[in-house]
Motif scaffolding. Structure first.
Motif, mmCIF file in Angstrom:
data_model
loop_
_atom_site.group_PDB
_atom_site.id
_atom_site.type_symbol
_atom_site.label_atom_id
_atom_site.label_comp_id
_atom_site.label_asym_id
_atom_site.label_seq_id
_atom_site.Cartn_x
_atom_site.Cartn_y
_atom_site.Cartn_z
ATOM 1 N N HIS A 12 0.872 -1.241 -0.008
ATOM 2 C CA HIS A 12 0.143 -0.060 -0.164
ATOM 3 C C HIS A 12 0.784 1.182 -0.033
ATOM 4 O O HIS A 12 0.654 2.267 -0.702
ATOM 5 N N LYS A 13 1.864 1.131 0.927
ATOM 6 C CA LYS A 13 2.633 2.344 0.910
ATOM 7 C C LYS A 13 3.453 2.602 -0.412
ATOM 8 O O LYS A 13 3.607 3.691 -1.000
ATOM 9 N N ALA A 14 3.991 1.730 -1.182
ATOM 10 C CA ALA A 14 4.623 1.722 -2.544
ATOM 11 C C ALA A 14 3.642 2.278 -3.487
ATOM 12 O O ALA A 14 3.971 2.987 -4.194
ATOM 13 N N ARG A 15 2.268 1.685 -3.242
ATOM 14 C CA ARG A 15 1.434 2.167 -4.299
ATOM 15 C C ARG A 15 0.960 3.850 -4.097
ATOM 16 O O ARG A 15 0.494 4.494 -4.904
ATOM 17 N N THR A 16 0.823 4.218 -2.855
ATOM 18 C CA THR A 16 0.141 5.474 -2.575
ATOM 19 C C THR A 16 1.209 6.617 -2.235
ATOM 20 O O THR A 16 0.891 7.750 -2.147
ATOM 21 N N GLY A 17 2.340 6.138 -2.320
ATOM 22 C CA GLY A 17 3.546 7.353 -1.866
ATOM 23 C C GLY A 17 3.892 7.274 -0.470
ATOM 24 O O GLY A 17 4.099 6.338 0.260
ATOM 25 N N GLU A 18 4.944 8.299 -0.228
ATOM 26 C CA GLU A 18 5.379 8.215 1.195
ATOM 27 C C GLU A 18 4.316 8.393 2.128
ATOM 28 O O GLU A 18 3.395 8.940 2.018
ATOM 29 N N GLY A 19 4.836 8.153 3.328
ATOM 30 C CA GLY A 19 3.959 8.421 4.524
ATOM 31 C C GLY A 19 3.580 7.263 5.509
ATOM 32 O O GLY A 19 4.530 6.313 5.223
ATOM 33 N N GLU A 20 2.889 7.342 6.314
ATOM 34 C CA GLU A 20 2.783 6.330 7.263
ATOM 35 C C GLU A 20 1.978 5.184 6.629
ATOM 36 O O GLU A 20 1.011 5.199 5.870
ATOM 37 N N VAL A 113 8.640 23.057 -5.002
ATOM 38 C CA VAL A 113 7.889 23.732 -3.930
ATOM 39 C C VAL A 113 7.632 22.445 -3.038
ATOM 40 O O VAL A 113 7.583 22.677 -1.707
ATOM 41 N N SER A 114 6.947 21.786 -3.693
ATOM 42 C CA SER A 114 6.446 20.321 -2.579
ATOM 43 C C SER A 114 7.685 19.806 -2.013
ATOM 44 O O SER A 114 7.613 19.278 -0.718
ATOM 45 N N GLU A 115 8.780 19.675 -2.582
ATOM 46 C CA GLU A 115 9.988 19.055 -2.091
ATOM 47 C C GLU A 115 10.663 20.098 -0.921
ATOM 48 O O GLU A 115 10.849 19.568 0.087
ATOM 49 N N LYS A 116 10.543 21.278 -1.103
ATOM 50 C CA LYS A 116 11.139 22.173 -0.408
ATOM 51 C C LYS A 116 10.528 22.400 1.043
ATOM 52 O O LYS A 116 11.055 22.450 1.949
ATOM 53 N N TYR A 117 9.093 22.291 0.974
ATOM 54 C CA TYR A 117 8.379 22.560 2.020
ATOM 55 C C TYR A 117 7.890 21.046 2.671
ATOM 56 O O TYR A 117 7.030 20.959 3.718
ATOM 57 N N LEU A 119 6.599 18.176 1.726
ATOM 58 C CA LEU A 119 5.203 17.595 1.754
ATOM 59 C C LEU A 119 5.386 16.084 1.151
ATOM 60 O O LEU A 119 4.231 15.291 1.133
ATOM 61 N N GLY A 120 6.286 15.390 0.960
ATOM 62 C CA GLY A 120 6.414 14.044 0.488
ATOM 63 C C GLY A 120 5.504 13.303 1.473
ATOM 64 O O GLY A 120 4.930 12.392 0.923
ATOM 65 N N HIS A 122 3.432 13.453 3.305
ATOM 66 C CA HIS A 122 1.820 13.423 3.220
ATOM 67 C C HIS A 122 1.039 13.180 2.146
ATOM 68 O O HIS A 122 0.032 12.964 2.102
ATOM 69 N N LEU A 123 1.837 13.014 1.100
ATOM 70 C CA LEU A 123 1.361 12.647 -0.251
ATOM 71 C C LEU A 123 1.036 11.107 -0.357
ATOM 72 O O LEU A 123 1.696 10.349 0.100
ATOM 73 N N ARG A 124 -0.352 10.981 -0.987
ATOM 74 C CA ARG A 124 -0.678 9.568 -1.353
ATOM 75 C C ARG A 124 -0.987 9.469 -2.527
ATOM 76 O O ARG A 124 -2.141 10.214 -2.909
ATOM 77 N N PHE A 125 -0.419 8.922 -3.449
ATOM 78 C CA PHE A 125 -0.405 8.826 -4.972
ATOM 79 C C PHE A 125 -1.381 7.790 -5.264
ATOM 80 O O PHE A 125 -1.715 6.807 -4.541
ATOM 81 N N HIS A 126 -1.800 7.777 -6.516
ATOM 82 C CA HIS A 126 -2.758 6.794 -7.006
ATOM 83 C C HIS A 126 -4.213 6.642 -6.083
ATOM 84 O O HIS A 126 -4.474 5.518 -5.863
ATOM 85 N N GLN A 127 -4.658 7.659 -5.731
ATOM 86 C CA GLN A 127 -5.733 7.500 -4.650
ATOM 87 C C GLN A 127 -6.927 8.634 -5.097
ATOM 88 O O GLN A 127 -6.663 9.825 -5.009
ATOM 89 N N VAL A 128 -7.690 7.834 -5.950
ATOM 90 C CA VAL A 128 -8.731 8.671 -6.495
ATOM 91 C C VAL A 128 -9.853 8.731 -5.454
ATOM 92 O O VAL A 128 -10.736 7.883 -5.426
ATOM 93 N N ALA A 129 -10.331 9.909 -4.853
ATOM 94 C CA ALA A 129 -11.229 10.108 -4.001
ATOM 95 C C ALA A 129 -12.607 10.049 -4.551
ATOM 96 O O ALA A 129 -12.874 10.844 -5.766
ATOM 97 N N GLN A 130 -13.615 9.330 -4.364
ATOM 98 C CA GLN A 130 -14.629 9.101 -4.788
ATOM 99 C C GLN A 130 -16.014 9.288 -4.109
ATOM 100 O O GLN A 130 -16.899 10.183 -4.734
ATOM 101 N N ARG A 131 -16.280 9.176 -3.215
ATOM 102 C CA ARG A 131 -17.211 9.326 -2.211
ATOM 103 C C ARG A 131 -17.058 9.488 -0.658
ATOM 104 O O ARG A 131 -15.802 9.341 -0.078
ATOM 105 N N GLY A 132 -17.805 10.181 0.251
ATOM 106 C CA GLY A 132 -17.686 10.298 1.570
ATOM 107 C C GLY A 132 -19.083 10.745 2.143
ATOM 108 O O GLY A 132 -19.876 11.219 1.496
ATOM 109 N N TYR A 133 -19.144 10.477 3.511
ATOM 110 C CA TYR A 133 -20.150 11.204 4.147
ATOM 111 C C TYR A 133 -19.663 11.772 5.366
ATOM 112 O O TYR A 133 -18.673 11.512 6.000
#
Length: 531
Positions: A12-20, A113-117, A119-120, A122-133
């Motif tokens: 999952h981490k490899a697919r969505t990017g850096e982060g927890e 800019v993303s690298e400087k500040y 943000l890596g 916090h980024l989750r790549f290949h995550q298409v937000a579709q719905r929520g409540y």
């Protein structure tokens, strides 16, 4: 709750990017979910970092940051606002190579800019937000992505923008066409256009840029035009190294240059919003430009708009008309009736052979909100409401019955005369202030009063009534299906900046877990009816 389908947290981490890393099947809990990593999403993330917050994630549908500047790689893709203005005020650059930068330079700027500040993580790549409540008891948002991952957050910031879903026209028989077909925002660089018959559908901002770039390469260019654009003369000049050095080394010069660009653009807002008749001078300039570059009178007539300049976005190019003046180019104004295996057929029954079809047909704008289905307080359906009533928000950022939801570049915050980044930064400041206010009051949520939102939008529409976009005689993507302008800000951007300097508590309701209007909540400084 939906479970993750990845076989391991590592995958999952490899697919969505850096982060927890998170365990399979568990929702990811965080303070803020930001959707999108263009100028809006990255700017929001940086603002939260500056506030000392690390409890946020940025969901990105693609594999890199950049938004529209990542996706639009068509030949000649460039900004139509001077880049010294079309950039973050807190991260100015002195080394822009051109006055109107091309896509690679802006894309690289956003990545840097993303690298400087930082943000890596916090980024989750290949995550298409579709719905929520919104859960009324938990006072939390539950969001799901296309792969089934759930995110739970107190605040949600939509930074998806409007120019990210290509608008593809429905053409009868297009599935039978034997050549290549693609949209300018999904440019297929594997297609060799050399010597081919290329049909370009649309004459908007993208086509104005890529047509001159491909015309020398193709064997024949067919440009299908529904409505001509006002194209004004403009030379994309290089900024000499010596000037760049002065901007970098001489104190105050870069700030003065940016300010001059800003106020020069603001001057145009007066005519667009208040005195459209003043745009006659622009029409004379545009017609003179056509006469200088187009030899054939019949072609001139085809390319001359019959609506007031500014009704559709004003464009600039010194090469577009030259490309259409070539013997290999044809401008077709008959509507497209359908497609065959070998080309396109117009309403007059004529078939024109084509090897490649390129859509330059823009994006879904007024209906772009439909890409994210969310339900707010008491199950309020945002998409359903926007479909029925048209997109409306308070100050273009917050929506009644949508607690703790913020929309960057929301309804009526687009621009027709200057840099949208200025509006983005104003909105980010407002969102920061709203989040702080929730925390300061010991509340769990904030949302605008319905009557305040209604009054605000009535005022916006009243101010737009006499603008060129409402009276200019054209049908543009600025208008929704009801004929209302739900896209543009009616006036000067400095006025919007003033209106978003602080959140006015009396315009909002503050909610707490123990219930709106609960006496205990009031003792904590929380009231369902505002301050």
């Amino acid at each position: 709750m939906a479970a993750k389908t990845a076989s391991s947290a590592k995958e999952h981490k490899a697919r969505t990017g850096e982060g927890e890393e998170v365990a399979d099947g568990r929702p990811i809990e965080t303070g803020v979910v930001i959707i999108g990593s263009g100028f809006s999403g990255l700017g929001m993330g940086i603002a939260l970092k500056k506030d000392g917050r690390d409890d946020f994630v940025i969901l990105e549908k693609a594999g890199d940051v950049g938004g529209t500047w990542r996706d639009n790689t068509y030949p000649g893709a460039a900004c139509d606002v001077p880049t010294h203005l079309y950039s973050y005020s807190f991260e100015p650059r002195s080394n822009w190579e051109r006055l109107w930068s091309y896509q690679p330079e802006i894309f690289n700027y956003l990545k840097e800019v993303s690298e400087k500040y930082g943000l890596g993580p916090h980024l989750r790549f290949h995550q298409v937000a579709q719905r929520g409540y919104w859960d009324d008891e938990e006072m939390r948002w539950h969001l799901w992505t296309a792969d089934g991952q759930e995110y739970v957050a107190q605040f949600v910031v939509s930074a998806i923008g409007a120019l990210h879903i290509p608008s593809i026209p429905e053409i009868d028989g297009i599935e039978s066409f034997g050549g290549q077909v693609f949209h300018s925002a999904q440019w297929d660089h594997s297609v060799d256009l050399t010597g081919k018959k290329v049909a370009v559908i649309g004459t908007g901002a993208s086509a104005i840029q890529f047509v001159p770039e491909i015309v020398d390469e193709v064997g024949q260019l067919q440009l299908y035009q529904r409505t001509p654009a006002w194209v004004l003369p403009r030379e994309n000049v290089d900024i000499p190294p010596a000037v760049r050095r002065v901007l970098a080394r001489v104190p105050g010069v870069r700030r003065v240059f940016r300010s001059s660009l800003y106020w020069g653009a603001e001057a145009g807002a007066y005519a667009l919003n208040n005195r459209p008749a003043l745009l006659k001078a622009v029409a004379l300039l545009g017609k003179a430009h056509i006469r200088r570059q187009i030899d054939d009178k019949e072609l001139r007539a085809k390319l001359t708009p019959d609506y007031r300049p500014g009704c559709k976005r004003l464009l600039g190019s010194n090469t577009y008309y030259r490309a259409l003046n070539l013997a290999k180019s044809e401008v077709i104004t008959d509507s497209i009736a359908g497609a065959t295996a070998g080309g396109l057929v117009t309403a007059d029954g004529r078939e024109r052979p084509a090897d490649v079809i390129i859509y330059g047909t823009g994006f879904h704008v007024t209906d772009s909100f439909e890409s994210l289905s969310i339900k707010g307080k008491d199950g309020a359906d945002l998409v359903g409401r926007f479909r029925e009533e048209g997109p409306m928000a308070h100050r273009g950022i917050t929506v009644a019955d949508m607690p703790n939801a913020f929309f960057l570049l929301g309804p009526n915050t687009g621009l027709g005369h200057t840099s949208i980044v200025f509006m983005i930064e104003s909105q980010i400041h407002y969102v920061r202030d709203a989040i702080r206010l929730v925390n300061q009051r010991g509340a769990d949520a904030i949302m605008p009063r319905a009557e305040v939102q209604a009054a605000y939008n009535e005022d916006v529409q009243r101010r737009l009534a006499n603008s060129v976009w409402n009276t200019g005689g054209c049908q543009s993507w600025y208008l929704d299906e009801h004929g209302n302008n739900r896209t543009l800000w009616p006036g000067y951007t400095w006025r919007y900046w003033l209106s978003t300097r602080r959140v006015r508590p009396q315009e909002f309701e503050f909610l707490a877990r123990n219930g709106a209007g609960d006496p205990n909540a009031r003792q904590r400084g929380v009231a369902a009816v505002g301050a």
